[in-house]
Design an enzyme around this catalytic site. Structure first.
Site, mmCIF file in Angstrom:
data_model
loop_
_atom_site.group_PDB
_atom_site.id
_atom_site.type_symbol
_atom_site.label_atom_id
_atom_site.label_comp_id
_atom_site.label_asym_id
_atom_site.label_seq_id
_atom_site.Cartn_x
_atom_site.Cartn_y
_atom_site.Cartn_z
ATOM 1 N N ASN A 183 0.912 -0.990 -0.233
ATOM 2 C CA ASN A 183 -0.219 0.243 0.452
ATOM 3 C C ASN A 183 1.332 1.624 0.185
ATOM 4 O OD1 ASN A 183 -2.019 -1.836 0.135
ATOM 5 N ND2 ASN A 183 -2.801 -1.647 2.324
ATOM 6 N N HIS A 232 -0.907 -7.491 6.365
ATOM 7 C CA HIS A 232 -2.232 -7.014 7.056
ATOM 8 C C HIS A 232 -2.258 -8.488 8.255
ATOM 9 C CE1 HIS A 232 -5.753 -7.092 3.067
ATOM 10 N NE2 HIS A 232 -4.446 -5.755 3.679
ATOM 11 N N TYR A 241 0.083 -9.478 -2.420
ATOM 12 C CA TYR A 241 0.360 -8.260 -1.475
ATOM 13 C C TYR A 241 2.045 -8.120 -2.046
ATOM 14 C CZ TYR A 241 -3.842 -5.949 0.088
ATOM 15 O OH TYR A 241 -4.689 -5.858 0.063
ATOM 16 N N ARG A 295 -6.816 -14.240 0.039
ATOM 17 C CA ARG A 295 -7.894 -13.826 -0.705
ATOM 18 C C ARG A 295 -7.772 -14.244 -1.882
ATOM 19 N NH1 ARG A 295 -7.159 -8.296 1.025
ATOM 20 N NH2 ARG A 295 -7.806 -6.946 -1.317
ATOM 21 N N GLU A 377 -6.920 -14.964 4.955
ATOM 22 C CA GLU A 377 -8.075 -13.667 5.013
ATOM 23 C C GLU A 377 -9.054 -14.127 4.461
ATOM 24 O OE1 GLU A 377 -6.614 -9.932 4.490
ATOM 25 O OE2 GLU A 377 -5.892 -10.154 2.780
#
Length: 712
Positions: A183, A232, A241, A295, A377
Site C-alpha cells: 500500500n 495485513h 501483496y 484471499r 484472510e
C-alpha cells in the site's frame, strides 16, 4: 541464516556513463521521462489505436461514457475507475509519436472534455473501498497528466490543477492502511508523479524516503527475516501483496536511478534476495502456490502469473543474477519446461510457518498457521470458504497447473494435506477479521536440501499430530493421535486436483485402471498413480478415491463473481478416519514427477522406513541417503537398530551421515518460546556424543541450527 552480500547493481554503474548533457536535466525532468516511457511500454501501437478509435466513437459529447455508472460505490470492480483508465488510453495515443492519433486535435478535445466531466461531477465519485481513490485513480491520473506533457498542446494549467486535486484524496502514508507494505509503495508512486509534475522537491523527497524506509527486514508488514513476506499482520502473502510490493519498489527504483533520490545498493540487494529466494520460490513454471496468494485464491486465473515483473526485477539487479531471472522467465513463458534449471532446495520460512521443497521434477509446499501467524484472510467478500487453508495445506505441483481455477469446484473441507471435519456447511467468513492460529508446536527443520515440518493441531474440536518428511524425491506424511468430538467424519486429504487422464491403482500385484466414479478401499491398496504423481500407502487404511464431477460456481467463494454453474471433474484422494476417532493415525508417501505407473513402482520405497508414528515421536529413515528425521513432542530418547537419539526438550531433529563418516545434525525448536539451549545426544554403533544447540533469538527464533559431529 542467510547472508546478504551487497554489491552495487549494474544499473548504478551504468549511470556513471550517462552523457553529461543528460545530467544537466533536472531530476524532475528525468523522472517524468521515465514515467512516460514506462507508461508507453504497452499496449502495442496497433492495438492502442484500434481501442482509442472505439473509445472516440462511444464517448458522449459531454465527455462521459454511457456504459459507466458514475454513482457506483462498489468495493470491487468500481465503475467510475473505468473513466480514468479510458482517459489514460486516450492520452497514450495522443502523446505516442508513432501513433496515427499523435497530437490529433479531435483526440485532444475529447481528452479535455473527459477531464472536465470528471472534475465537475457532483457528487464526486466515491467508493466504499479506500483503495480506488488512494491508489488506482491517482496513479492513473499521474501517468496520464505526465503523458500529456509530452505532446502539444498539453493540458490547460487550471484543468491539470483540478485533476491533481484528485491525487490528494489518498489516505495518509503515515497511518494504516497506507503505511504498510505494498500500500505504501503504491501510494508513494503517485506522490512521486505529482511531485515531478508540480516540481516539489520536498514532496518528492518525502515519497522516496518512505519507500526507502520500507526496504528493510521487519517484524511487521513486509519482508521477514527468513525471506517471506507478510501483509495485513503476520499473514503469509508471497504473491498478491508481495508481488505488488516488489512491483512498486522496482518502479520507484527505475524512476529515480542516477538521481539524487536513488536507492542504496544495500536496499537493492535486499529486494533481490526477497525476489529470488522468496517470491520466485513459491511457484512452479507459470503457476503460483495456491496457499500464498491470500484471499486472491477466490479470483479467476489467480494462480497463473506472467513474466512481466520478473523481467522488470532483472533490470534493477546485478549481472550475477541475470541467469537466475532469465531461467524463471523462460519457465513462466513456457519456453522451457517447469523443471528447467531448478536446483534441489528445501526452505522452511520460520517466520511464516511455510515450507517449500524443490526438485527438478516437482515442487511441494506446506502452509500452516501457528499462534504466531494469521490464517488466510477473507475480505472484500472474497475467500468465503477458505477457513482451512492454513491447516497444513499441501501444494503438489509437477506441471504447475494441477489446481488452476479448480477452486469453485473444490470441496473446501478437503484441502490437500489437511485433517479436518467433513463439514458440509462451512461458515461464511467475516471480512477483515485477523484470525490467528492457535497452535504453538508448528515449525520446521531444514538443512537446505531436506527437512521436516510439524503441526500439532488442536482446533475445531479436532486434534492431530501431523508431520511431513521432505526427503529427496519423496515426501513422507504422518499423522498420529487423531481424535475428534464432531458430528461429521474426520478426513485427511491426500490430494484434490484437476482430473487429468486415468487413475491407476495397485495392491501387491500389477496396476489397473480404476473405473471412474467413487471407490473405497480398506485393504490391499498400496499405490495410486494420476497425472505424473504417485501415492504410496504402506499400511491398510480407509482410503477413498473420487473422480466425479463436482459442480460449483465462483460466487460460492467470491461474492463479487458470477453464479454461473461450472462443471469440472475432480481427482480426490482422502483417508476417512470415521466419526469421533480416538488415537487414529495415517501414513502415506508422495512421489511426484513420475511419468508412468511402471516408473512409480520402480521407486525404492523399501529404503524408506517409518520408525515411529505415535504421540511421543514421529520418525522416518531414508536408508539410501543415510538420512533420518525426528519430531519429539516431548523430551526423551528414541532407539532404532541399536542406535539412540536423546533430547532434553521437545524439538525437531534431522541427522545425516556424510561420506566422511561424520554426522550433520540440524535442530529447530518449533514453539519459538524456549530460551537457552537444547542438548542432543547421538549414539551410533555404541559410540555417543552430546552437543548443545544454543537457540536463536528474536526474529531468528524457530530457525534451523546445524552442527557437524564426529562420533569417532
Amino acid at each position: 541464516m542467510r547472508n546478504y552480500y551487497y554489491i552495487i547493481p549494474l544499473f548504478f554503474l551504468l549511470w556513471n556513463f550517462v552523457p553529461s548533457f543528460a545530467r544537466q536535466n533536472s531530476d524532475f525532468e528525468i523522472i517524468r521521462k521515465r514515467v512516460f516511457d514506462e507508461y508507453q511500454n504497452s499496449p502495442n501501437t496497433k492495438d492502442l489505436d484500434e481501442e482509442v478509435n472505439k473509445l472516440l466513437a462511444s464517448i458522449s459529447s459531454n465527455g462521459s461514457w454511457e456504459d459507466i455508472n458514475y454513482s457506483d460505490k462498489s468495493m470491487t470492480g468500481w465503475k467510475p475507475d473505468i473513466h480514468i483508465k479510458r482517459l489514460g488510453k486516450l492520452a497514450k495515443a495522443y502523446s505516442r509519436s508513432n501513433s496515427s492519433l499523435y497530437q490529433n486535435p479531435e483526440l485532444y478535445e475529447t481528452i479535455i472534455s473527459g477531464m472536465k466531466y470528471w472534475t465537475s461531477l457532483e457528487p464526486a465519485p466515491k467508493s466504499d473501498n479506500w483503495w480506488w481513490l488512494s491508489i488506482s485513480v491517482p496513479q492513473e491520473i499521474g501517468r496520464l497528466l505526465i503523458a500529456m506533457r509530452f505532446a502539444e498542446p498539453t493540458t490547460p494549467s487550471d484543468l491539470e490543477e483540478a485533476m491533481l486535486e484528485w491525487m490528494n484524496k489518498t489516505v495518509s502514508i503515515t497511518t494504516a492502511p497506507g503505511k504498510d507494505g505494498s500500500n505504501l509503495t503504491d501510494i508513494a508512486q503517485h506522490m512521486i508523479m505529482q511531485a515531478v509534475l508540480i516540481e516539489d522537491s520536498e514532496l518528492l523527497n518525502s515519497a522516496v524516503s518512505v519507500t526507502s524506509e520500507s526496504i528493510k527486514v521487519t517484524q511487521g508488514d513486509g519482508i521477514q527475516r527468513d525471506g517471506s513476506f507478510h501483509a495485513h499482520g503476520p499473514e503469509l502473502y508471497m504473491h498478491g501483496y508481495g508481488r505488488e510490493y516488489l512491483s512498486g519498489i522496482r518502479n520507484v527504483a527505475v524512476f529515480t536511478v542516477g538521481t539524487s533520490y536513488s536507492f542504496s545498493p544495500d536496499q537493492i540487494a535486499l529486494i533481490s534476495d526477497f525476489a529470488r529466494n522468496g517470491y520466485l520460490q513459491s511457484m512452479r513454471g507459470r503457476y503460483i502456490d495456491f496457499s500464498v496468494i491470500g484471499r486472491g485464491i477466490a479470483r479467476n486465473n489467480a494462480t497463473r502469473t506472467n513474466s512481466s515483473l520478473v523481467k522488470q526485477l532483472e533490470e534493477i539487479d546485478i549481472e550475477e543474477h541475470k541467469d537466475e531471472y532469465q531461467n524463471a522467465i523462460d519457465r513462466i513463458e513456457g519456453k522451457q519446461p517447469p523443471s528447467y534449471q531448478i536446483k534441489p532446495r528445501n526452505i522452511h520460512y520460520w517466520r511464516s510457518d511455510y515450507t517449500v521443497h524443490h526438485r527438478p521434477e516437482f515442487m511441494v509446499s506446506v502452509n500452516i498457521a501457528s499462534s504466531r501467524t494469521i490464517r488466510t484472510e477473507s475480505g472484500n467478500n472474497e475467500n468465503l470458504n477458505g477457513q482451512w487453508l492454513t491447516e497444513g495445506a499441501t501444494n503438489i505441483a509437477v506441471k504447475g497447473d494441477e489446481y488452476f481455477n479448480i477452486f469453485p469446484n473444490w470441496e473446501w473441507n478437503k484441502i490437500p494435506g489437511t485433517t479436518t471435519p467433513e463439514n458440509k456447511k462451512l461458515r461464511k467468513r467475516t471480512n477483515w477479521v485477523a484470525e490467528l492460529g492457535n497452535a504453538d508446536f508448528v515449525g520446521g527443520v531444514s538443512d537446505g536440501l531436506n527437512g521436516v515440518t510439524v503441526y500439532k493441531m488442536d482446533d475445531y474440536k479436532t486434534k492431530a499430530k501431523k508431520a511431513w518428511f521432505f526427503f529427496e524425491d519423496k515426501i513422507i506424511c504422518l499423522g498420529a493421535e487423531i481424535s475428534a468430538d464432531r458430528p461429521e467424519n474426520i478426513n485427511t486429504t491426500v490430494n484434490q486436483s484437476r482430473l487429468r487422464g486415468s487413475v491407476s491403482i495397485a495392491g501387491p500385484g500389477d496396476f489397473k485402471v480404476l473405473d471412474a466414479g467413487y471407490s473405497e478401499f480398506s485393504k490391499d491398496l498400496n499405490w495410486i498413480f494420476h497425472d505424473d504423481i504417485g501415492y504410496y500407502f504402506p499400511t491398510d487404511q480407509n482410503i477413498v478415491i473420487s473422480t466425479k464431477d463436482q459442480p460449483g460456481s465462483w460466487r460460492e467463494i467470491n461474492g463479487n463473481s458470477s453464479n454461473k454453474p461450472i462443471q469440472k471433474d475432480i481427482f480426490k484422494v482422502y483417508i476417512n478416519h470415521g466419526l469421533n476417532p480416538k488415537n487414529a493415525k495415517y501414513s502415506y508417501v508422495l512421489l511426484p514427477g513420475v511419468e508412468t505407473p511402471e516408473e512409480l513402482k520402480a521407486k525404492t520405497v523399501s529404503e524408506i522406513e517409518i520408525l515411529s508414528n505415535d504421540g511421543k515421536v514421529q520418525a522416518v529413515e531414508d536408508k539410501s541417503n543415510s538420512l533420518l528425521g525426528f519430531v519429539f513432542y516431548e523430551k526423551g530418547n528414541f532407539e532404532w537398530e541399536g542406535n539412540e537419539l536423546t533430547v532434553n526438550q521437545p524439538c525437531l531433529v534431522q541427522i545425516q551421515e556424510g561420506s566422511d563418516g561424520k554426522w550433520k545434525v540440524s535442530l529447530a525448536e518449533p514453539t519459538q518460546l524456549l530460551k537457552g539451549s537444547i542438548q542432543v545426544t547421538l549414539k551410533i554403533d555404541g559410540k555417543s556424543k552430546s552437543i548443545n544447540f544454543d537457540l536463536p533469538k528474536d526474529d531468528f527464533a524457530g530457525s534451523t541450527i546445524s552442527q557437524t559431529i564426529d562420533i569417532g
